[in-house]
Design a protein around this motif. Structure first.
Motif, PDB file in Angstrom:
ATOM      1  N   ILE A   1       0.763  -1.041  -0.253  1.00 25.39           N
ATOM      2  CA  ILE A   1      -0.282  -0.157   0.168  1.00 25.39           C
ATOM      3  C   ILE A   1       0.551   1.213   0.136  1.00 25.39           C
ATOM      4  O   ILE A   1       0.691   2.166  -1.110  1.00 25.39           O
ATOM      5  CB  ILE A   1      -1.499   0.082   1.431  1.00 25.39           C
ATOM      6  CG1 ILE A   1      -2.142  -0.847   1.272  1.00 25.39           C
ATOM      7  CG2 ILE A   1      -1.191   1.161   1.804  1.00 25.39           C
ATOM      8  CD1 ILE A   1      -2.789  -1.277   1.966  1.00 25.39           C
ATOM      9  N   THR A   2       2.196   1.325   0.502  1.00 28.72           N
ATOM     10  CA  THR A   2       2.917   2.600   0.960  1.00 28.72           C
ATOM     11  C   THR A   2       3.063   2.833  -0.439  1.00 28.72           C
ATOM     12  O   THR A   2       3.398   3.940  -1.708  1.00 28.72           O
ATOM     13  CB  THR A   2       3.825   2.327   2.037  1.00 28.72           C
ATOM     14  OG1 THR A   2       3.130   2.113   3.223  1.00 28.72           O
ATOM     15  CG2 THR A   2       4.790   3.459   1.890  1.00 28.72           C
TER      16      THR A   2
ATOM     17  N   LYS B   1       2.359   1.730  -2.888  1.00 25.15           N
ATOM     18  CA  LYS B   1       1.424   2.365  -4.915  1.00 25.15           C
ATOM     19  C   LYS B   1       0.845   4.147  -4.164  1.00 25.15           C
ATOM     20  O   LYS B   1       1.050   4.892  -5.819  1.00 25.15           O
ATOM     21  CB  LYS B   1       0.018   1.101  -4.300  1.00 25.15           C
ATOM     22  CG  LYS B   1       0.329  -0.038  -4.868  1.00 25.15           C
ATOM     23  CD  LYS B   1      -0.901  -1.220  -5.491  1.00 25.15           C
ATOM     24  CE  LYS B   1      -0.939  -2.289  -5.761  1.00 25.15           C
ATOM     25  NZ  LYS B   1      -0.218  -1.939  -7.088  1.00 25.15           N
ATOM     26  N   ALA B   2       0.962   3.904  -2.958  1.00 25.70           N
ATOM     27  CA  ALA B   2       0.325   5.250  -2.668  1.00 25.70           C
ATOM     28  C   ALA B   2       1.215   6.806  -3.513  1.00 25.70           C
ATOM     29  O   ALA B   2       1.151   7.507  -3.730  1.00 25.70           O
ATOM     30  CB  ALA B   2      -0.044   5.514  -0.974  1.00 25.70           C
TER      31      ALA B   2
ATOM     32  N   GLU C   1      -3.721   2.920  -9.401  1.00 26.60           N
ATOM     33  CA  GLU C   1      -3.146   2.004  -8.921  1.00 26.60           C
ATOM     34  C   GLU C   1      -4.013   2.459  -6.918  1.00 26.60           C
ATOM     35  O   GLU C   1      -4.044   1.998  -6.032  1.00 26.60           O
ATOM     36  CB  GLU C   1      -2.001   3.394  -8.440  1.00 26.60           C
ATOM     37  CG  GLU C   1      -0.986   2.612  -9.615  1.00 26.60           C
ATOM     38  CD  GLU C   1      -0.084   1.552  -9.606  1.00 26.60           C
ATOM     39  OE1 GLU C   1      -0.290   1.847  -8.791  1.00 26.60           O
ATOM     40  OE2 GLU C   1       0.647   1.224 -10.641  1.00 26.60           O
TER      41      GLU C   1
ATOM     42  N   ILE D   1      -4.654  -0.502  -4.339  1.00 21.92           N
ATOM     43  CA  ILE D   1      -4.788   0.155  -2.998  1.00 21.92           C
ATOM     44  C   ILE D   1      -6.277  -0.143  -2.195  1.00 21.92           C
ATOM     45  O   ILE D   1      -6.339  -0.944  -0.687  1.00 21.92           O
ATOM     46  CB  ILE D   1      -4.861   1.961  -2.652  1.00 21.92           C
ATOM     47  CG1 ILE D   1      -3.162   2.535  -3.090  1.00 21.92           C
ATOM     48  CG2 ILE D   1      -4.094   2.364  -1.239  1.00 21.92           C
ATOM     49  CD1 ILE D   1      -2.917   3.935  -2.811  1.00 21.92           C
ATOM     50  N   GLU D   2      -6.942   0.630  -2.878  1.00 20.77           N
ATOM     51  CA  GLU D   2      -8.090   0.154  -2.424  1.00 20.77           C
ATOM     52  C   GLU D   2      -8.583  -1.390  -2.110  1.00 20.77           C
ATOM     53  O   GLU D   2      -9.124  -1.798  -1.464  1.00 20.77           O
ATOM     54  CB  GLU D   2      -9.565   1.136  -2.794  1.00 20.77           C
ATOM     55  CG  GLU D   2     -10.937   0.453  -2.288  1.00 20.77           C
ATOM     56  CD  GLU D   2     -12.113   0.901  -3.175  1.00 20.77           C
ATOM     57  OE1 GLU D   2     -13.498   0.750  -2.585  1.00 20.77           O
ATOM     58  OE2 GLU D   2     -11.758   2.079  -4.074  1.00 20.77           O
TER      59      GLU D   2
ATOM     60  N   THR E   1      -6.479  -4.214  -2.200  1.00 21.88           N
ATOM     61  CA  THR E   1      -5.264  -4.014  -1.506  1.00 21.88           C
ATOM     62  C   THR E   1      -5.976  -3.827   0.019  1.00 21.88           C
ATOM     63  O   THR E   1      -5.778  -4.874   0.510  1.00 21.88           O
ATOM     64  CB  THR E   1      -3.761  -3.617  -1.964  1.00 21.88           C
ATOM     65  OG1 THR E   1      -3.573  -4.500  -2.857  1.00 21.88           O
ATOM     66  CG2 THR E   1      -3.046  -4.397  -0.711  1.00 21.88           C
TER      67      THR E   1
END
Length: 371
Positions: free
Chosen positions: A198-199, A201-202, A219, A223-224, A226
């Motif tokens: 998540i980090t 991809k953010a 992306e 994230i959502e 994941t």
């Protein structure tokens, strides 16, 4: 000052595991008064009688707390009181009975029985040498030996039950630690990887926000997804800790019974059980196993779970003491179990086996949830 006074008032003269019984045992000294129903006591005799009781009581209560040679000292003193009083009041045999029951406080069973035999021999020798009447030595022997044997057996049984309860608590404690370690390990493995993804991809979405909005949107969607997946995995990891269902109780029952050296025979059919019914079954199983460990003194337990018509049936039986006594004592645990079963439209039967093979519990619940 108030706290100190309350602590003194709440002080127990005997260990809590004996209850109030040691106080009621003192009523046996009423036999001393039998003589005085037809012979008026002298003032001197009453004074000596009062002094004897004043000396006896501290040593009597002290015998519940002391160990090793101090117990022998208490027994010797109290038994000598009985022999000294014998020529004047045959109620002195009561002192000998109390001395005999103190043998149960000895840590070694063999030494306890040897000491009890020695007390019996001392009573016989003293009766012969002092030419005591049968009013003294007959009750002294008839009641001292059985009372001493009963006290020894009861004490050993109490210690055994306490040991089993400690083992049960230890098993539950170790199981809780093991479960916490599993959860910590699973959460570390799950969240460590997922949060890293998540980090990354953010950070990537932040870089693509101005240059490529479509790629940034993709992306963010990843994230959502994941995060949702991580949430589901976390729930799956901790579900065993948050909800102790029937499966958990079956595993816990096996560990507890193994610790108590009770053989478990289980016949478990696999089928879907509604959550409300499963919760009642789990609580019933826990209560039944607790009763077996604490009260039944069983060596074997049989658990059977199966589906019959539109009902789920749980049968739990043991080969404990209830089969010998033929009595079933329903406490708050069984009453609470019955209320939960009836609230779901089920039935509960608890009875001692007519063939003296123990206690049998049968619980039946409709598989269809009550509306």
């Amino acid at each position: 000052m108030t706290t100190s006074l309350l602590s003194r008032l709440s002080f127990s003269w005997v260990p809590a595991r004996y209850g109030k019984a040691p106080y009621f045992w003192l009523l046996s000294f009423a036999i001393f008064g039998w003589k005085y129903l037809y012979i008026a006591p002298s003032t001197t005799e009453l004074v000596y009688l009062a002094l004897s009781f004043l000396v006896f009581l501290p040593f009597y209560f002290y015998s519940f707390w002391c160990s090793e040679w101090r117990i022998y000292a208490c027994m010797a003193l109290i038994c000598s009181f009985g022999i000294i009083w014998a020529p004047y009041n045959y109620g002195g045999s009561t002192f000998c009975i109390f001395a005999a029951t103190m043998c149960s406080r000895l840590p070694d069973t063999r030494r306890a029985y040897i000491t009890l035999s020695a007390i019996g021999i001392i009573i016989v020798i003293a009766s012969v040498l002092m030419r005591l009447e049968s009013y003294f030595w007959i009750p002294a022997l008839i009641f001292s030996i059985p009372s001493g044997v009963g006290a020894i057996i009861s004490e050993r049984l109490t210690r055994s039950n306490e040991s089993l309860l400690k083992k049960q608590e230890e098993v539950e404690y170790l199981a809780a630690i093991s479960e916490r370690e599993r959860i910590a390990r699973d959460l570390h493995d799950l969240l460590g990887h997922t949060l890293s993804v998540i980090t990354l991809k953010a950070e990537l979405a932040g870089k693509l926000l101005d240059r490529n909005p479509e790629a940034c949107k993709k992306e963010i969607n990843d994230i959502e997804q994941t995060a949702r997946q991580a949430l589901a995995e976390v729930r799956a990891a901790v579900i065993g800790y948050r909800a102790t269902g029937l499966g958990y109780e079956l595993q816990s029952a096996k560990k507890t019974l193994d610790a108590a050296e009770v053989t478990l025979l289980s016949e478990i059919e696999q089928f879907t059980i509604p959550s409300a019914q499963e919760n009642v079954l789990a609580l019933a199983l826990r209560e039944a196993i607790t009763n077996i460990i604490r009260h039944a003194q069983a060596t074997q337990c049989h658990i059977r779970l199966y589906q019959h018509d539109a009902h789920v049936v749980l049968k739990i039986s043991d080969n404990g003491l209830a089969g010998q006594t033929g009595a079933v004592r329903k406490g708050s645990g069984l009453n609470g179990m019955s209320e939960r079963v009836l609230s779901l439209g089920g039935s509960l039967q608890v009875q001692a086996s007519p063939d003296a093979t123990g206690l049998h519990l049968e619980l039946s619940l409709p598989l269809k949830e009550k509306k």
